[in-house]
Structure formats: structure tokens, C-alpha cells
Design a protein around this motif. Structure first.
Motif, PDB file in Angstrom:
ATOM      1  N   GLU A   1      13.062   0.319  -6.165  1.00 43.56           N
ATOM      2  CA  GLU A   1      12.623  -0.717  -7.090  1.00 43.56           C
ATOM      3  C   GLU A   1      13.206  -0.437  -8.474  1.00 43.56           C
ATOM      4  OE1 GLU A   1       8.340  -2.045  -8.765  1.00 43.56           O
ATOM      5  OE2 GLU A   1       8.442  -1.729  -6.598  1.00 43.56           O
ATOM      6  N   GLY A   2      13.705  -1.478  -9.126  1.00 41.05           N
ATOM      7  CA  GLY A   2      14.291  -1.333 -10.447  1.00 41.05           C
ATOM      8  C   GLY A   2      15.794  -1.116 -10.445  1.00 41.05           C
ATOM      9  N   LYS A   3      16.379  -0.856  -9.268  1.00 40.77           N
ATOM     10  CA  LYS A   3      17.827  -0.636  -9.187  1.00 40.77           C
ATOM     11  C   LYS A   3      18.562  -1.936  -9.499  1.00 40.77           C
ATOM     12  CE  LYS A   3      21.570   1.147  -6.435  1.00 40.77           C
ATOM     13  NZ  LYS A   3      21.968   2.028  -5.374  1.00 40.77           N
ATOM     14  N   GLU A   4      19.567  -1.817 -10.370  1.00 45.47           N
ATOM     15  CA  GLU A   4      20.414  -2.960 -10.724  1.00 45.47           C
ATOM     16  C   GLU A   4      21.564  -3.025  -9.723  1.00 45.47           C
ATOM     17  OE1 GLU A   4      20.140  -5.137 -13.338  1.00 45.47           O
ATOM     18  OE2 GLU A   4      18.304  -4.218 -14.089  1.00 45.47           O
ATOM     19  N   LEU A   5      21.749  -4.188  -9.104  1.00 46.40           N
ATOM     20  CA  LEU A   5      22.831  -4.369  -8.145  1.00 46.40           C
ATOM     21  C   LEU A   5      23.766  -5.471  -8.622  1.00 46.40           C
ATOM     22  CD1 LEU A   5      20.743  -4.327  -4.838  1.00 46.40           C
ATOM     23  CD2 LEU A   5      22.260  -2.523  -5.673  1.00 46.40           C
ATOM     24  N   THR A   6      25.044  -5.258  -8.407  1.00 47.50           N
ATOM     25  CA  THR A   6      26.058  -6.276  -8.656  1.00 47.50           C
ATOM     26  C   THR A   6      26.497  -6.804  -7.298  1.00 47.50           C
ATOM     27  OG1 THR A   6      26.782  -5.119 -10.641  1.00 47.50           O
ATOM     28  CG2 THR A   6      28.328  -6.689  -9.689  1.00 47.50           C
ATOM     29  N   LYS A   7      26.811  -8.082  -7.241  1.00 51.32           N
ATOM     30  CA  LYS A   7      27.256  -8.689  -5.987  1.00 51.32           C
ATOM     31  C   LYS A   7      28.336  -7.818  -5.362  1.00 51.32           C
ATOM     32  CE  LYS A   7      29.145 -12.928  -4.075  1.00 51.32           C
ATOM     33  NZ  LYS A   7      29.481 -14.328  -4.326  1.00 51.32           N
ATOM     34  N   GLY A   8      28.146  -7.465  -4.085  1.00 46.82           N
ATOM     35  CA  GLY A   8      29.104  -6.634  -3.369  1.00 46.82           C
ATOM     36  C   GLY A   8      28.801  -5.155  -3.396  1.00 46.82           C
ATOM     37  N   ASP A   9      27.842  -4.719  -4.228  1.00 44.39           N
ATOM     38  CA  ASP A   9      27.466  -3.302  -4.279  1.00 44.39           C
ATOM     39  C   ASP A   9      26.854  -2.851  -2.955  1.00 44.39           C
ATOM     40  OD1 ASP A   9      28.211  -2.987  -6.917  1.00 44.39           O
ATOM     41  OD2 ASP A   9      26.167  -2.814  -7.698  1.00 44.39           O
ATOM     42  N   ASP A  10      27.065  -1.561  -2.621  1.00 48.54           N
ATOM     43  CA  ASP A  10      26.315  -0.955  -1.523  1.00 48.54           C
ATOM     44  C   ASP A  10      24.853  -0.983  -1.933  1.00 48.54           C
ATOM     45  OD1 ASP A  10      28.795  -0.350  -0.503  1.00 48.54           O
ATOM     46  OD2 ASP A  10      28.601   1.811  -0.718  1.00 48.54           O
ATOM     47  N   ALA A  11      24.008  -1.608  -1.128  1.00 46.60           N
ATOM     48  CA  ALA A  11      22.605  -1.730  -1.491  1.00 46.60           C
ATOM     49  C   ALA A  11      21.700  -0.933  -0.565  1.00 46.60           C
ATOM     50  CB  ALA A  11      22.182  -3.201  -1.483  1.00 46.60           C
ATOM     51  N   ALA A  12      22.098  -0.815   0.700  1.00 46.62           N
ATOM     52  CA  ALA A  12      21.270  -0.149   1.697  1.00 46.62           C
ATOM     53  C   ALA A  12      22.191   0.406   2.783  1.00 46.62           C
ATOM     54  CB  ALA A  12      20.267  -1.133   2.301  1.00 46.62           C
ATOM     55  N   VAL A  13      21.617   1.246   3.630  1.00 53.10           N
ATOM     56  CA  VAL A  13      22.338   1.757   4.797  1.00 53.10           C
ATOM     57  C   VAL A  13      21.453   1.541   6.008  1.00 53.10           C
ATOM     58  CG1 VAL A  13      23.338   3.798   5.909  1.00 53.10           C
ATOM     59  CG2 VAL A  13      23.546   3.510   3.438  1.00 53.10           C
ATOM     60  N   VAL A  14      22.050   1.038   7.071  1.00 51.30           N
ATOM     61  CA  VAL A  14      21.324   0.864   8.317  1.00 51.30           C
ATOM     62  C   VAL A  14      22.009   1.734   9.366  1.00 51.30           C
ATOM     63  CG1 VAL A  14      22.610  -1.232   8.914  1.00 51.30           C
ATOM     64  CG2 VAL A  14      20.414  -0.822   9.965  1.00 51.30           C
ATOM     65  N   GLU A  15      21.199   2.539  10.071  1.00 57.79           N
ATOM     66  CA  GLU A  15      21.740   3.418  11.104  1.00 57.79           C
ATOM     67  C   GLU A  15      21.216   2.973  12.453  1.00 57.79           C
ATOM     68  OE1 GLU A  15      21.074   7.572  10.280  1.00 57.79           O
ATOM     69  OE2 GLU A  15      21.753   7.355   8.201  1.00 57.79           O
ATOM     70  N   SER A  16      22.134   2.937  13.401  1.00 54.36           N
ATOM     71  CA  SER A  16      21.755   2.581  14.770  1.00 54.36           C
ATOM     72  C   SER A  16      22.197   3.711  15.693  1.00 54.36           C
ATOM     73  CB  SER A  16      22.437   1.272  15.182  1.00 54.36           C
ATOM     74  OG  SER A  16      23.827   1.486  15.368  1.00 54.36           O
ATOM     75  N   VAL A  17      21.911   3.544  16.983  1.00 54.96           N
ATOM     76  CA  VAL A  17      22.356   4.550  17.926  1.00 54.96           C
ATOM     77  C   VAL A  17      23.881   4.555  18.035  1.00 54.96           C
ATOM     78  CG1 VAL A  17      20.226   4.598  19.277  1.00 54.96           C
ATOM     79  CG2 VAL A  17      21.990   2.942  19.846  1.00 54.96           C
ATOM     80  N   LYS A  18      24.528   3.463  17.605  1.00 56.64           N
ATOM     81  CA  LYS A  18      25.991   3.354  17.663  1.00 56.64           C
ATOM     82  C   LYS A  18      26.681   3.848  16.401  1.00 56.64           C
ATOM     83  CE  LYS A  18      26.272  -0.810  20.559  1.00 56.64           C
ATOM     84  NZ  LYS A  18      26.771  -2.198  20.566  1.00 56.64           N
ATOM     85  N   ALA A  19      26.134   3.494  15.218  1.00 54.04           N
ATOM     86  CA  ALA A  19      26.857   3.763  13.969  1.00 54.04           C
ATOM     87  C   ALA A  19      25.942   3.603  12.767  1.00 54.04           C
ATOM     88  CB  ALA A  19      28.023   2.789  13.839  1.00 54.04           C
ATOM     89  N   ALA A  20      26.450   4.040  11.621  1.00 48.69           N
ATOM     90  CA  ALA A  20      25.792   3.759  10.344  1.00 48.69           C
ATOM     91  C   ALA A  20      26.633   2.710   9.638  1.00 48.69           C
ATOM     92  CB  ALA A  20      25.689   5.016   9.498  1.00 48.69           C
ATOM     93  N   SER A  21      25.983   1.814   8.941  1.00 48.74           N
ATOM     94  CA  SER A  21      26.698   0.729   8.286  1.00 48.74           C
ATOM     95  C   SER A  21      26.090   0.443   6.920  1.00 48.74           C
ATOM     96  CB  SER A  21      26.615  -0.523   9.171  1.00 48.74           C
ATOM     97  OG  SER A  21      27.377  -1.561   8.645  1.00 48.74           O
ATOM     98  N   ASP A  22      26.956   0.198   5.946  1.00 49.25           N
ATOM     99  CA  ASP A  22      26.480  -0.185   4.619  1.00 49.25           C
ATOM    100  C   ASP A  22      26.034  -1.641   4.634  1.00 49.25           C
ATOM    101  OD1 ASP A  22      26.977   2.278   3.360  1.00 49.25           O
ATOM    102  OD2 ASP A  22      29.058   1.739   2.942  1.00 49.25           O
TER     103      ASP A  22
END
Length: 123
Positions: free
Chosen positions: A42-63
């Protein structure tokens, strides 16, 4: 509430100056079983296109990239205990974060639902 999509398979629902961001059903299907989601604070400033989160699955991690610029006002805390919500309801309860939009004109560069469906059909 209008929904917009990116070519990287993020979506944003817009309600006034608040955007709710997640990944598309197509994206979660490509990733497979989601096992972990790292969300912005909360409070993080994001610019369009910024890495915002990471999702990890059994196959791979993805930004996950922010489809618009703004300030994070809430992260979906339910994903900490139940990341598979993204698999069960990627475009609903499996949302990632909410932010206050800083430039609504950025929405003009995103696809609406029908344009996104046509985009995915070509993949």
C-alpha cells in the motif's frame, strides 16, 4: 464498470479514479496452478508498465505489470493464504491490487473486452 486489458494479459476495472488490477483468465490458464502471489505494498507509486506483482505457478514465475499509473491503495490479502483464487476466479475474487489512477488518459491505449478476446483468439 469498464474493464480494460493489456497485451501482457493484465486487466483493470475502473470505478471513478480507482482501478482494480488482476490477470486475465487466459493468463492464469497459461500459468497453470498458482502457488504464490507477491503483491505491491500500500502506498507504492506505480508507472504504467512497471513490475507491480509476481505470480508463481507450478510451471513458472511471471511478472505482473501495472496497466496504468497510480498509487496502490489495497492489495488482495486473500491471495496470501489462497493464491489459487487466481485460478478459480482470475477476473473476479482473484484480483491483485487496487490503485488510485493518476492519469486516466492511459486507458485509451488499452483494449476493451471484445478487442482483447480478438487478440487472444490470434495467439
Amino acid at each position: 464498470m469498464p474493464r480494460y486489458f493489456t497485451e501482457d494479459h493484465e486487466w483493470v476495472d475502473v470505478d471513478g479514479d480507482t482501478g482494480t488490477v488482476g490477470i486475465s483468465d487466459y493468463a492464469q490458464g497459461q500459468l497453470g496452478d498458482i502457488v504464490f502471489v507477491d503483491l505491491p505494498e500500500e502506498g507504492k507509486e506505480l508507472t504504467k508498465g512497471d513490475d507491480a506483482a509476481v505470480v508463481e505457478s507450478v510451471k513458472a514465475a511471471s511478472d505482473v505489470y501495472s496497466p496504468v499509473s497510480g498509487t496502490v491503495i489495497e492489495a488482495n490479502g486473500d491471495l496470501g493464504d489462497t493464491p489459487n483464487l487466481v485460478n478459480d476466479d482470475a477476473e473476479g475474487d482473484g484480483w491483485f491490487f487496487k490503485l488510485t489512477l493518476s492519469d486516466t488518459s492511459e486507458l485509451d491505449g488499452l483494449m476493451d473486452e471484445s478487442a482483447y478476446e480478438a487478440f487472444v483468439a490470434k495467439l
